[in-house]
Design an enzyme around this catalytic site. Structure first.
Site, PDB file in Angstrom:
ATOM      1  N   GLY A  73      38.139  28.753  43.798  1.00  8.77           N
ATOM      2  CA  GLY A  73      37.854  29.697  44.890  1.00  8.77           C
ATOM      3  C   GLY A  73      39.123  30.209  45.549  1.00  8.77           C
ATOM      4  O   GLY A  73      39.546  29.655  46.574  1.00  8.77           O
ATOM      5  N   TYR A  74      39.733  31.231  44.953  1.00  9.02           N
ATOM      6  CA  TYR A  74      40.910  31.853  45.561  1.00  9.02           C
ATOM      7  C   TYR A  74      40.541  33.226  46.138  1.00  9.02           C
ATOM      8  O   TYR A  74      40.683  33.482  47.323  1.00  9.02           O
ATOM      9  CB  TYR A  74      42.028  32.088  44.528  1.00  9.02           C
ATOM     10  N   SER A  75      40.088  34.142  45.239  1.00  8.90           N
ATOM     11  CA  SER A  75      39.928  35.553  45.623  1.00  8.90           C
ATOM     12  C   SER A  75      38.866  35.747  46.693  1.00  8.90           C
ATOM     13  O   SER A  75      37.837  35.063  46.707  1.00  8.90           O
ATOM     14  CB  SER A  75      39.534  36.390  44.413  1.00  8.90           C
TER      15      SER A  75
ATOM     16  N   SER B 163      34.594  32.388  38.857  1.00  6.26           N
ATOM     17  CA  SER B 163      34.046  32.121  37.517  1.00  6.26           C
ATOM     18  C   SER B 163      33.432  30.726  37.470  1.00  6.26           C
ATOM     19  O   SER B 163      34.020  29.769  37.970  1.00  6.26           O
ATOM     20  CB  SER B 163      35.142  32.182  36.451  1.00  6.26           C
TER      21      SER B 163
ATOM     22  N   GLU C 229      47.171  28.283  34.877  1.00  6.24           N
ATOM     23  CA  GLU C 229      46.097  29.195  34.481  1.00  6.24           C
ATOM     24  C   GLU C 229      46.671  30.277  33.566  1.00  6.24           C
ATOM     25  O   GLU C 229      46.117  30.582  32.512  1.00  6.24           O
ATOM     26  CB  GLU C 229      45.464  29.830  35.733  1.00  6.24           C
TER      27      GLU C 229
HETATM   28  C1  LIG Z   1      36.702  37.985  34.695  1.00  4.63           C
HETATM   29  C2  LIG Z   1      37.291  37.590  36.002  1.00  4.63           C
HETATM   30  C3  LIG Z   1      37.285  36.272  36.387  1.00  4.63           C
HETATM   31  C4  LIG Z   1      37.823  35.910  37.626  1.00  4.63           C
HETATM   32  N1  LIG Z   1      37.732  34.608  37.992  1.00  4.63           N
HETATM   33  C5  LIG Z   1      38.191  34.251  39.219  1.00  4.63           C
HETATM   34  C6  LIG Z   1      38.029  32.910  39.660  1.00  4.63           C
HETATM   35  O1  LIG Z   1      37.495  32.051  38.965  1.00  4.63           O
HETATM   36  N2  LIG Z   1      38.461  32.597  40.909  1.00  4.63           N
HETATM   37  C7  LIG Z   1      39.060  33.516  41.722  1.00  4.63           C
HETATM   38  O2  LIG Z   1      39.454  33.157  42.813  1.00  4.63           O
HETATM   39  N3  LIG Z   1      39.212  34.805  41.324  1.00  4.63           N
HETATM   40  C8  LIG Z   1      38.789  35.188  40.101  1.00  4.63           C
HETATM   41  N4  LIG Z   1      38.903  36.492  39.696  1.00  4.63           N
HETATM   42  C9  LIG Z   1      39.458  37.470  40.609  1.00  4.63           C
HETATM   43  C10 LIG Z   1      40.842  37.947  40.216  1.00  4.63           C
HETATM   44  O3  LIG Z   1      41.800  36.940  40.409  1.00  4.63           O
HETATM   45  C11 LIG Z   1      41.112  39.193  41.071  1.00  4.63           C
HETATM   46  O4  LIG Z   1      40.157  40.166  40.715  1.00  4.63           O
HETATM   47  C12 LIG Z   1      42.499  39.721  40.825  1.00  4.63           C
HETATM   48  O5  LIG Z   1      43.461  38.838  41.355  1.00  4.63           O
HETATM   49  C13 LIG Z   1      42.685  41.124  41.433  1.00  4.63           C
HETATM   50  O6  LIG Z   1      42.291  41.150  42.757  1.00  4.63           O
HETATM   51  P1  LIG Z   1      41.291  42.284  43.316  1.00  4.63           P
HETATM   52  O7  LIG Z   1      40.094  42.306  42.432  1.00  4.63           O
HETATM   53  O8  LIG Z   1      41.106  42.059  44.765  1.00  4.63           O
HETATM   54  O9  LIG Z   1      42.059  43.663  43.069  1.00  4.63           O
HETATM   55  P2  LIG Z   1      43.189  44.298  43.987  1.00  4.63           P
HETATM   56  O10 LIG Z   1      44.129  43.234  44.405  1.00  4.63           O
HETATM   57  O11 LIG Z   1      42.534  45.090  45.062  1.00  4.63           O
HETATM   58  O12 LIG Z   1      43.913  45.247  42.972  1.00  4.63           O
HETATM   59  C14 LIG Z   1      43.442  46.568  42.675  1.00  4.63           C
HETATM   60  C15 LIG Z   1      44.511  47.289  41.877  1.00  4.63           C
HETATM   61  O13 LIG Z   1      45.720  47.402  42.651  1.00  4.63           O
HETATM   62  C16 LIG Z   1      46.813  46.859  41.937  1.00  4.63           C
HETATM   63  N5  LIG Z   1      47.738  46.193  42.856  1.00  4.63           N
HETATM   64  C17 LIG Z   1      47.405  45.386  43.897  1.00  4.63           C
HETATM   65  N6  LIG Z   1      48.529  44.938  44.505  1.00  4.63           N
HETATM   66  C18 LIG Z   1      49.578  45.474  43.844  1.00  4.63           C
HETATM   67  C19 LIG Z   1      51.000  45.397  44.002  1.00  4.63           C
HETATM   68  N7  LIG Z   1      51.552  44.643  44.951  1.00  4.63           N
HETATM   69  N8  LIG Z   1      51.776  46.066  43.129  1.00  4.63           N
HETATM   70  C20 LIG Z   1      51.230  46.825  42.127  1.00  4.63           C
HETATM   71  N9  LIG Z   1      49.894  46.949  41.958  1.00  4.63           N
HETATM   72  C21 LIG Z   1      49.074  46.286  42.785  1.00  4.63           C
HETATM   73  C22 LIG Z   1      46.210  45.850  40.981  1.00  4.63           C
HETATM   74  O14 LIG Z   1      47.039  45.646  39.845  1.00  4.63           O
HETATM   75  C23 LIG Z   1      44.897  46.519  40.598  1.00  4.63           C
HETATM   76  O15 LIG Z   1      45.113  47.463  39.575  1.00  4.63           O
HETATM   77  C24 LIG Z   1      38.388  36.886  38.459  1.00  4.63           C
HETATM   78  C25 LIG Z   1      38.402  38.226  38.067  1.00  4.63           C
HETATM   79  C26 LIG Z   1      37.856  38.576  36.848  1.00  4.63           C
HETATM   80  C27 LIG Z   1      37.861  40.008  36.453  1.00  4.63           C
END
Ligand SMILES: Cc1cc2nc3c(=O)[nH]c(=O)nc-3n(C[C@H](O)[C@H](O)[C@H](O)COP(=O)(O)OP(=O)(O)OC[C@H]3O[C@@H](n4cnc5c(N)ncnc54)[C@H](O)[C@@H]3O)c2cc1C
Length: 386
Positions: free
Chosen positions: A121-123, A155, A239
């Protein structure tokens, strides 16, 4: 650098191969009871948590042997060595590095014995890439923390029994990386609500989680209060390293080569087309680069250095390769390449179409490509901060 295995390492590889020949039936002959008995056999053999300390149920095995074990398992398309991928890949290592003696004894054997499934549970809805800005809150009250807030994209949450949870315990901090704490929380705690999310491939493997006044005993804190960022950076490196493992890519490339051999282009075998051959050669070269980069991590670990930012390199390479390999297979197959399992026209059981839809698993999970590029640029190449 010498890539040859020693006699003992070679003998270990043979031992694994012999075991696989004896105990791993082809995929279509694995019945319903197969997975349980497989998990028992590999556990008995001491191959789960192979390099973990024997004191907690591991085998004190060497890191090269562990890499050989993983490689052979992946080549043989064996099932995982334990029921909790996250437990083995980063929760267990995190507990062994930062946990108390009591936590190690309490959690590690269950991970090794496949008795428990972990999720991460991070995001949060507004904090994914900018993870250090999390807002899910934990307030210390007597002998426990009271957790309130929301996580998303977790996940495995629909079936996990435990979650490694990142919370904010302090809000008035100079930099956002401070004041974060890591908690180990049973998923059946009162006040936790899991709402599964369906992805575009039709799977429901991740979820939103809502926490309302969830009580977490203080002894379930991993690391010191306010030091959760350190725990997370180490867990994320593990990870990314597991996402960036290369053997599976060689296996995917082999499937692609088989597809090429079975395909014709403009009346001729696709394998004779110089453009197709060139694409395959480029894929093979990039996967080989991943392999040698992976050996660098291994060398560092053998020297006793923990995994760090360098794991972002293979994570990034895998993310783009995974998409390009699936896209190329679909391009070769024409419209049938887009058909999923269940369709009469599906190519390779719809596996390419499925990979093409499942790209977020390896591309976004563990941090997006932009974030990996930022890490490589700032922490490895020493460029100015984003
Ligand atoms: C299949 C899957 C499994 C996952 N499993 C887990 C899980 O088990 N636990 C968990 O905690 N999370 C999980 N996640 C979440 C995942 O870690 C996040 O979706 C990811 O870190 C991106 O965060 P966000 O979705 O908030 O996108 P955002 O952070 O809002 O990003 C949106 C866009 O902006 C870009 N961006 C953002 N900041 C910057 C920057 N500083 N410089 C350049 N570009 C930038 C990103 O690259 C992306 O293209 C999962 C995601 C997926 C798709």
């Amino acid at each position: 650098m010498d890539f040859e295995l020693t006699e003992t390492e070679q003998a270990f590889r043979e031992e694994v191969r012999n075991f696989l020949e004896e105990h791993l039936p082809p995929k279509d002959q694995r019945g319903p009871g197969f997975l349980g008995s497989w998990l028992e056999k590999v556990r008995e053999r001491g191959w789960v948590g192979f390099s973990w300390p024997a004191e907690f149920g591991g085998s004190d095995g060497g890191l090269i042997e562990q890499a050989i074990l993983k490689e052979e398992m992946a080549l043989a398309k064996a099932p995982p060595l334990g029921s909790s991928f996250m437990g083995l890949a980063w929760v267990g290592p995190g507990i062994m590095r930062y946990g108390t003696q009591e936590q190690k004894q309490r959690f590690i054997p269950d991970i090794l014995d496949s008795k428990v499934i972990w999720c991460t549970g991070y995001s949060e809805p507004n904090h994914g890439s900018d993870l250090a800005a999390i807002q899910c809150k934990a307030v210390k009250t007597g002998d426990h923390y009271l957790v309130n807030g929301q996580k998303i994209w977790t996940s495995g949450a629909p079936w996990a029994q435990w979650i490694i949870l990142l919370v904010r315990t302090q809000f008035d901090v100079e930099v956002k990386h401070q004041g974060i704490t890591c908690l180990l929380v049973p998923m059946d705690s009162p006040g936790i609500e899991v709402r599964p999310i369906e992805n575009m491939a039709g799977d429901r493997h991740f979820a939103e989680i809502f926490f309302t006044d969830v009580k977490v005993p203080i002894e379930n804190r991993l690391g010191e209060e306010g030091d959760g960022w350190q725990v997370t950076v180490s867990a994320l490196a593990n990870e990314r390293s597991s996402i960036g493992e290369v053997t599976q890519m060689f296996e995917t490339l082999d499937r692609l080569k088989t597809l090429v051999k079975q395909t014709t282009r403009q009346g001729k075998p696709a394998s004779e087309d110089p453009l197709v051959r060139r694409r395959l050669a480029v894929f093979e070269t990039r996967i080989a680069a991943m392999k040698y980069n992976g050996l660098r991590y291994l060398t560092r670990q053998i020297k006793g250095e923990p995994l760090s930012s360098e794991t972002s390199v293979n994570k990034l390479l895998r993310a783009s390769l995974e998409i390009e390999l699936a896209d190329f297979a679909i391009e070769l197959s024409g419209p049938a390449g887009l058909e999923l399992r269940g369709s009469d026209h599906a190519v390779d059981g719809g596996s390419w179409a499925k990979s093409s839809l499942n790209w977020p698993n390896v591309v976004i999970g563990g941090g997006t490509p932009n974030i990996q590029r930022n890490i490589i640029s700032e922490r490895i190449l020493g460029q100015p901060k984003d």
